[in-house]
Design an enzyme around this catalytic site. Structure first.
Site, PDB file in Angstrom:
ATOM      1  N   ARG A   1       0.855  -1.179   0.000  1.00 59.41           N
ATOM      2  CA  ARG A   1       0.000   0.000   0.000  1.00 59.41           C
ATOM      3  C   ARG A   1       0.893   1.232   0.000  1.00 59.41           C
ATOM      4  O   ARG A   1       1.677   1.431   0.928  1.00 59.41           O
ATOM      5  CB  ARG A   1      -0.896  -0.003   1.249  1.00 59.41           C
TER       6      ARG A   1
ATOM      7  N   HIS B   1      -2.684  10.900   1.131  1.00 60.10           N
ATOM      8  CA  HIS B   1      -2.103  10.655   2.458  1.00 60.10           C
ATOM      9  C   HIS B   1      -1.441  11.955   2.900  1.00 60.10           C
ATOM     10  O   HIS B   1      -0.228  12.033   3.099  1.00 60.10           O
ATOM     11  CB  HIS B   1      -1.131   9.469   2.416  1.00 60.10           C
TER      12      HIS B   1
ATOM     13  N   GLU C   1      -7.059   8.396   6.840  1.00 61.39           N
ATOM     14  CA  GLU C   1      -7.291   9.033   8.133  1.00 61.39           C
ATOM     15  C   GLU C   1      -7.705  10.502   8.036  1.00 61.39           C
ATOM     16  O   GLU C   1      -6.959  11.397   8.461  1.00 61.39           O
ATOM     17  CB  GLU C   1      -6.044   8.908   9.018  1.00 61.39           C
TER      18      GLU C   1
ATOM     19  N   ASN D   1      -7.158   1.586  10.417  1.00 60.03           N
ATOM     20  CA  ASN D   1      -5.823   1.712  11.016  1.00 60.03           C
ATOM     21  C   ASN D   1      -5.996   1.708  12.518  1.00 60.03           C
ATOM     22  O   ASN D   1      -6.806   2.478  13.056  1.00 60.03           O
ATOM     23  CB  ASN D   1      -5.159   3.037  10.615  1.00 60.03           C
TER      24      ASN D   1
ATOM     25  N   TYR E   1      -3.727   1.562  16.270  1.00 58.04           N
ATOM     26  CA  TYR E   1      -2.443   1.560  16.969  1.00 58.04           C
ATOM     27  C   TYR E   1      -2.572   1.419  18.481  1.00 58.04           C
ATOM     28  O   TYR E   1      -1.776   0.746  19.116  1.00 58.04           O
ATOM     29  CB  TYR E   1      -1.670   2.860  16.676  1.00 58.04           C
TER      30      TYR E   1
ATOM     31  N   GLU F   1      -3.299  -0.253   8.334  1.00 57.61           N
ATOM     32  CA  GLU F   1      -2.077   0.091   9.082  1.00 57.61           C
ATOM     33  C   GLU F   1      -2.135  -0.531  10.463  1.00 57.61           C
ATOM     34  O   GLU F   1      -3.176  -0.474  11.130  1.00 57.61           O
ATOM     35  CB  GLU F   1      -1.916   1.616   9.265  1.00 57.61           C
TER      36      GLU F   1
HETATM   37  C1  FCB Z   1      -0.870   6.981  10.993  1.00 55.74           C
HETATM   38  C2  FCB Z   1      -0.487   7.544   9.638  1.00 55.74           C
HETATM   39  C3  FCB Z   1       0.849   7.056   9.128  1.00 55.74           C
HETATM   40  C4  FCB Z   1       1.863   6.949  10.231  1.00 55.74           C
HETATM   41  C5  FCB Z   1       1.318   6.166  11.395  1.00 55.74           C
HETATM   42  C6  FCB Z   1       2.291   5.973  12.523  1.00 55.74           C
HETATM   43  O1  FCB Z   1      -1.731   7.859  11.630  1.00 55.74           O
HETATM   44  O2  FCB Z   1      -1.473   7.224   8.696  1.00 55.74           O
HETATM   45  O3  FCB Z   1       1.245   7.908   8.090  1.00 55.74           O
HETATM   46  O4  FCB Z   1       2.267   8.212  10.609  1.00 55.74           O
HETATM   47  O5  FCB Z   1       0.174   6.814  11.894  1.00 55.74           O
END
Ligand code: FCB
Length: 479
Positions: free
Chosen positions: A86, A134, A179, A307, A309, A384
């Site tokens: 991607r 992006h 995002e 995405n 995290y 992500e």
């Molecule tokens: C996300 C972004 C990516 C990167 C990661 C850590 O929010 O999409 O570009 O910065 O975080």
């Protein structure tokens, strides 16, 4: 088909046949060659060259030099066995003369770069997934209002059509936006991202124009590349109230509105959440939402990209002590959380990544199951997932990154749990292939499964890359 075979020590979690195993990057974070190939500045060029905005004064001028080294990077991906990559297209490479008056001429050199990258991937047996935006908006459009202007959304649709027409014969998936939460609130409310504005009304207008841009680009891709599929990537939050008090529940609902529902509701259901409109009425009257916009925005999607995290812990702020703002988005005076004056993001204990982000893989399962519930049958991809740790190349020439290996293992197991519970997840992209320009944090935060020495551009596989290659080969994660 998913199988789970538990043994005394380990469980083998197998993923569905054909599951896509990828890695993700973004143009401004890896390409470099900022002034080459006819490219003009984006908001990230301007922002990163503004003193004080980026840690260490870093910029994306050179980054990973992926623009010149993409062949080697594709060879690396092939070595790891990735089945998909991607990447994002930099709008100012495609129509460098764009202004609010129009896109201007298409830059053949810009299209040729991405076309060559796509060909290289296909020759290596790797399926390209293209993100159209992006975060690197052409600066000239920001000068004309950026995402607070409807014109930006219209021009984005036209730009999307050009890219889809050029690559759509070979690219099976176009992701319109990455995002939009970050583009709108970090770009226009807290100002920690480009263009660095701190204006809540502007941020909410950006939310709508990004949603509209997604809708217009969806229609454009359908016209120009009827065989391709269309996705939107959201950073959905798993919002966890600290207690079950009514006040904490209200805090969680408001954060959920701003981060999740203000994107999910229009795209999936064709309306904005009434509570968000009411809660922000003192900031804006939302009159930028015009008749017909929501019909455009709710155009059916093929895939939702997610995405994930870190969890988002919230609680009601009682004003008796200083507010805690551990939301993971920078310690700024301006908050990205509009109309959330009485909400705080409590400091978390327990394991964290180098970003200071708490590690809790349960949120991965939760956000995937939420999408599966809210949009039954809609295919989902994890576009992500990954973690920053302060990696170093050891004396033996290897990069031992056990924390990242564990992070990936836990999050893959969490994806597997969602799949086993019926969520139609079809792929996983680790963020990121390479260490790269981590926005306001510059090069100090390393997210790659491949280490980059920024002085020499030498790439070194981290142990997490070897771990990931093994997962891919077996289509199975061992926990
Ligand atoms: C996300 C972004 C990516 C990167 C990661 C850590 O929010 O999409 O570009 O910065 O975080």
């Amino acid at each position: 088909m998913t199988t789970t075979q538990a043994s005394a020590a380990t469980a083998e979690l197998s993923f569905p046949r054909g599951f896509l195993w990828g890695s993700a990057t973004a143009a401004y974070q890896v390409e470099g060659a900022a002034a080459e190939g006819g490219r003009t500045p984006s908001i990230w060029d301007t922002f990163s060259h503004t003193p004080g905005k980026i840690v260490n004064g870093d910029t994306g001028d050179v980054a990973d030099d992926h623009y010149h080294r993409y062949r080697d990077d594709v060879a690396l991906m092939a070595r790891l066995g990735l089945t998909s990559y991607r990447f994002s297209v930099s709008w100012p490479r495609i129509t460098p003369q764009v202004t609010a008056d129009g896109l201007g001429p298409v830059n053949p050199e810009g299209l040729a770069f991405y076309s060559a990258l796509v060909d290289e991937l296909i020759a290596a047996g790797i399926t390209p997934s293209v993100t159209l935006y992006h975060w690197d908006l052409p600066q000239a459009l920001e000068d004309a209002g950026g995402w607070t202007s409807r014109r930006t959304a219209e021009l984005f649709g036209e730009y999307a059509e050009i890219v889809a027409a050029a690559l759509g014969d070979r690219v099976p998936l176009f992701i319109t936006l990455n995002e939009p939460w970050c583009s709108a609130y970090l770009g226009y409310a807290s100002g920690v991202h480009a263009p660095g504005r701190t204006d809540d009304a502007a941020a909410l207008s950006a939310v709508h124009h990004l949603n509209l841009a997604h809708g217009l680009a969806t229609a454009a891709v359908r016209r120009a590349a009827p065989a391709a599929r269309v996705a939107l990537t959201l950073n959905l939050a798993w919002v966890v109230p600290e207690t079950d008090s009514a006040l904490d529940a209200d805090a969680a609902w408001r954060v959920d509105g701003l981060q999740n529902r203000v994107f999910l509701d229009p795209v999936l259901h064709g309306h904005y959440p009434a509570d968000v409109l009411a809660d922000t009425a003192h900031v804006t009257d939302w009159s930028f939402v015009e008749a017909g916009d929501l019909e455009i925005i709710r155009a059916p999607l093929d895939v939702l990209g997610v995405n994930y995290y870190t969890p988002t812990q919230v609680r009601h702020w009682t004003r008796e002590r200083p507010k805690e703002n551990a939301d993971g988005h920078g310690d700024t005076r301006a908050s990205p959380w509009i109309a959330c004056d009485d909400v705080e993001f409590p400091i978390q204990h327990g394991p964290k990544t180098d970003m200071g982000w708490s590690i809790d893989a349960r949120g991965m399962t939760e956000v995937l199951l939420r999408v599966a519930r809210e949009a039954p049958g809609l295919e989902i991809m994890v576009t992500e997932s990954g973690a920053a740790f302060p990696d170093v190349v050891g004396a033996d020439g290897r990069v031992a990154d056990p924390d990242r290996v564990e992070y990936l293992r836990m999050h893959l197991a969490a994806v597997h749990r969602a799949v086993a519970a019926g969520a139609p997840v079809s792929g996983y992209y680790v963020w990121s292939l390479l260490d790269n320009f981590e926005w306001a944090w510059g090069y100090g935060k390393r997210f790659g499964i491949v280490h980059v020495d920024y002085d020499t551009q030498v790439r070194t596989l981290k142990n997490s890359a070897l771990f990931y290659a093994d997962v891919i080969r077996r289509n199975t994660v061992r926990v």
